[in-house]
Design a protein around this motif. Structure first.
Motif, short mmCIF file in Angstrom:
data_model
loop_
_atom_site.label_atom_id
_atom_site.label_comp_id
_atom_site.label_asym_id
_atom_site.label_seq_id
_atom_site.Cartn_x
_atom_site.Cartn_y
_atom_site.Cartn_z
N TRP A 350 0.81 -1.22 0.00
CA TRP A 350 0.00 0.00 0.00
C TRP A 350 0.84 1.27 0.00
N ILE A 351 0.30 2.32 -0.65
CA ILE A 351 0.86 3.67 -0.66
C ILE A 351 -0.05 4.54 0.20
N PHE A 352 0.54 5.38 1.05
CA PHE A 352 -0.21 6.13 2.07
C PHE A 352 -0.37 7.60 1.66
N ASN A 353 -1.60 8.08 1.73
CA ASN A 353 -1.92 9.51 1.55
C ASN A 353 -2.80 9.95 2.71
N TYR A 354 -2.63 11.21 3.13
CA TYR A 354 -3.44 11.70 4.25
C TYR A 354 -3.79 13.17 4.01
N GLY A 355 -4.75 13.67 4.79
CA GLY A 355 -5.13 15.07 4.74
C GLY A 355 -6.52 15.25 5.31
N THR A 356 -7.08 16.43 5.04
CA THR A 356 -8.46 16.71 5.44
C THR A 356 -9.18 17.28 4.23
N GLU A 357 -10.09 16.50 3.67
CA GLU A 357 -10.76 16.90 2.44
C GLU A 357 -11.85 17.93 2.69
N GLU A 358 -12.62 17.76 3.77
CA GLU A 358 -13.69 18.70 4.10
C GLU A 358 -13.67 18.96 5.60
N LEU A 359 -13.77 20.24 5.96
CA LEU A 359 -13.77 20.61 7.37
C LEU A 359 -15.19 20.53 7.93
N GLU A 360 -15.30 19.84 9.06
CA GLU A 360 -16.59 19.79 9.75
C GLU A 360 -16.62 20.78 10.91
N SER A 361 -15.47 21.18 11.40
CA SER A 361 -15.37 22.17 12.48
C SER A 361 -13.95 22.71 12.49
N LYS A 362 -13.77 23.85 13.15
CA LYS A 362 -12.44 24.46 13.23
C LYS A 362 -11.66 23.82 14.38
N THR A 363 -11.36 22.58 14.23
CA THR A 363 -10.66 21.86 15.27
C THR A 363 -9.32 21.37 14.75
N ALA A 364 -8.45 21.02 15.67
CA ALA A 364 -7.13 20.53 15.29
C ALA A 364 -7.19 19.03 15.03
N SER A 365 -6.21 18.57 14.28
CA SER A 365 -6.06 17.14 14.00
C SER A 365 -4.61 16.76 14.29
N ILE A 366 -4.42 15.66 15.02
CA ILE A 366 -3.08 15.21 15.40
C ILE A 366 -3.00 13.71 15.18
N ALA A 367 -1.92 13.26 14.57
CA ALA A 367 -1.66 11.83 14.40
C ALA A 367 -0.16 11.60 14.47
N THR A 368 0.22 10.43 14.92
CA THR A 368 1.62 10.02 14.91
C THR A 368 1.73 8.71 14.13
N LEU A 369 2.87 8.54 13.46
CA LEU A 369 3.11 7.35 12.66
C LEU A 369 4.39 6.68 13.14
N LEU A 370 4.37 5.37 13.23
CA LEU A 370 5.55 4.58 13.59
C LEU A 370 5.92 3.70 12.40
N GLU A 371 7.19 3.70 12.04
CA GLU A 371 7.71 2.81 11.00
C GLU A 371 8.55 1.73 11.66
N ILE A 372 8.21 0.46 11.41
CA ILE A 372 8.89 -0.67 12.05
C ILE A 372 9.44 -1.59 10.98
N ASP A 373 10.67 -2.04 11.18
CA ASP A 373 11.25 -3.03 10.27
C ASP A 373 10.65 -4.38 10.62
N TRP A 374 9.61 -4.76 9.91
CA TRP A 374 8.81 -5.94 10.25
C TRP A 374 9.33 -7.15 9.51
N GLN A 375 9.76 -8.16 10.26
CA GLN A 375 10.25 -9.42 9.67
C GLN A 375 9.43 -10.56 10.22
N LEU A 376 8.80 -11.32 9.33
CA LEU A 376 8.00 -12.47 9.76
C LEU A 376 8.89 -13.64 10.13
#
Length: 376
Positions: A350-376
């Motif tokens: 998968w390729i990742f895209n993010y954003g806010t397409e339409e505002l429902e309120s004047k509120t903040a948005s916060i997210a954190t991302l973790l990248e892990i070297d995943w080996q099965l």
């Protein structure tokens, strides 16, 4: 007479040890005489016991104190060795300076071995076991293929996502369940009770309370409308965010890839409850923040490995696009991630895209991302 001689020799030995720095050779000679004398007396003692008919079992019982003392010395040496190994292991894992020092010494040793053993093919190869070759001299079907590009995946992976209609959600889960049911099949999954939501002010306070290694770092991937990129300073950007009004329109995303910065970011970029101990620590961390900011086109950020997207506050619109050649048979998935939820997926597909397409309120948005070297 022998006892008197031993006392004289031991007293003379103690006297010589007091002048070790000036009479080292004399001390060594005296110790050698003492050891020779002791060996002779032990030989005479065992010979006399043998003449009197002592059995081996009786001799072991007589010499048990000596054997016990020798065993104690072995145990002490073993304990000291184990303690040194444990101290070395703890220092290597918890002291960054020590681990870098050991790595540097290891590299120097490997460089010294090059004239005698060329280990460079092993260093750059992906497989240490030679692959089978058929009668025609060609490699088997499992032979290595060319390196995949940023937007490519193996064609065989397309069957994993061609029937995907929506991203499944779960709660009160474990990583082993997520791995076996979803991640091994290339399916994204949302954990709805992943973490506790945090407000913008709370998150900014946590960032400010992190070690200086974070605030003084240079993020390796930055995008913002707060200032020109060539003037970007993390601490100044956070001050601008803290001083803006709720009606201001701004966004900021940044990636921590310096080792010190990633380690410092663990103060506020925490692991979820289902993050297992055997899984590698995240090698980079992202912070995505915006307020009263919407755009028609979602932003793409380049991720690698197993990715945890934790929504801390507000919401983000997320789009997962399949890589080539799966863009035909596999759908593009759009979701809105809410506070307290976490999206987990593998960048193998998968390729990742993010954003806010339409505002429902004047509120903040916060997210954190973790990248892990995943080996099965």
């Amino acid at each position: 007479m022998a006892a008197m001689l031993r006392c004289m020799l031991f007293s003379s030995e103690n006297h010589l040890w007091r002048s070790t720095f000036t009479c080292g050779s004399i001390v060594f000679a005296c110790r050698r005489v003492i050891m020779e004398q002791l060996e002779k007396e032990f030989a005479d003692f065992f010979g006399e016991c043998k003449q009197q008919g002592f059995t081996s079992k009786e001799m072991r019982a007589i010499c048990q104190p000596l054997l016990h003392r020798r065993n104690n010395r072995c145990y002490v040496l073993l304990g000291v060795l184990l303690a040194m190994m444990a101290a070395f292991y703890l220092l290597y894992n918890w002291s960054e300076e020590f681990s870098w020092f050991v790595s540097a010494i290891g590299r120097l040793v490997l460089l010294q071995l090059l004239p005698y053993w060329n280990w460079t093919p092993l260093y750059s190869s992906r497989c240490l076991i030679e692959r089978a070759v058929d009668k025609n001299g060609a490699q088997s079907a499992t032979s290595t293929t060319k390196a995949l590009g940023r937007y490519e995946t193996e064609a065989e992976n397309c069957v994993l996502c061609e029937t995907l209609e929506r991203i499944p959600a779960t709660s009160n889960t474990t990583f082993s369940f997520l791995e076996s049911v979803y991640l091994e099949r290339g399916l994204p999954v949302i954990v709805t009770d992943s973490h506790r939501p945090r407000s913008l002010n709370m998150f900014l306070d946590e960032m400010y309370s992190a070690p200086l290694d974070f605030l003084e770092s240079n993020p390796c991937d930055v995008s913002t409308n707060l200032m020109l990129i060539k003037l970007f300073n993390l601490e100044l950007a956070l001050q601008k965010i803290k001083s803006t009004t709720t009606s201001a329109k701004w966004f900021l995303h940044l990636r921590n890839c310096e080792r010190r910065a990633v380690k410092a970011s663990r103060r506020f970029v925490t692991r979820p409850y289902y993050y297992p101990l055997h899984l590698e620590p995240f090698y980079s961390s992202w912070v995505l923040m915006s307020q009263n900011y919407a755009s028609e086109q979602l932003r793409e950020i380049y991720l690698q490995g197993l990715v945890f997207v934790k929504q801390l506050y507000g919401y983000f619109d997320i789009r997962l696009r399949p890589k080539q050649p799966c863009q035909g048979p596999c759908p593009v998935v759009n979701i809105r991630l809410s506070a307290g939820e976490c999206l987990i997926f593998s960048t193998d597909l998968w390729i990742f895209n993010y954003g806010t397409e339409e505002l429902e309120s004047k509120t903040a948005s916060i997210a954190t991302l973790l990248e892990i070297d995943w080996q099965l």
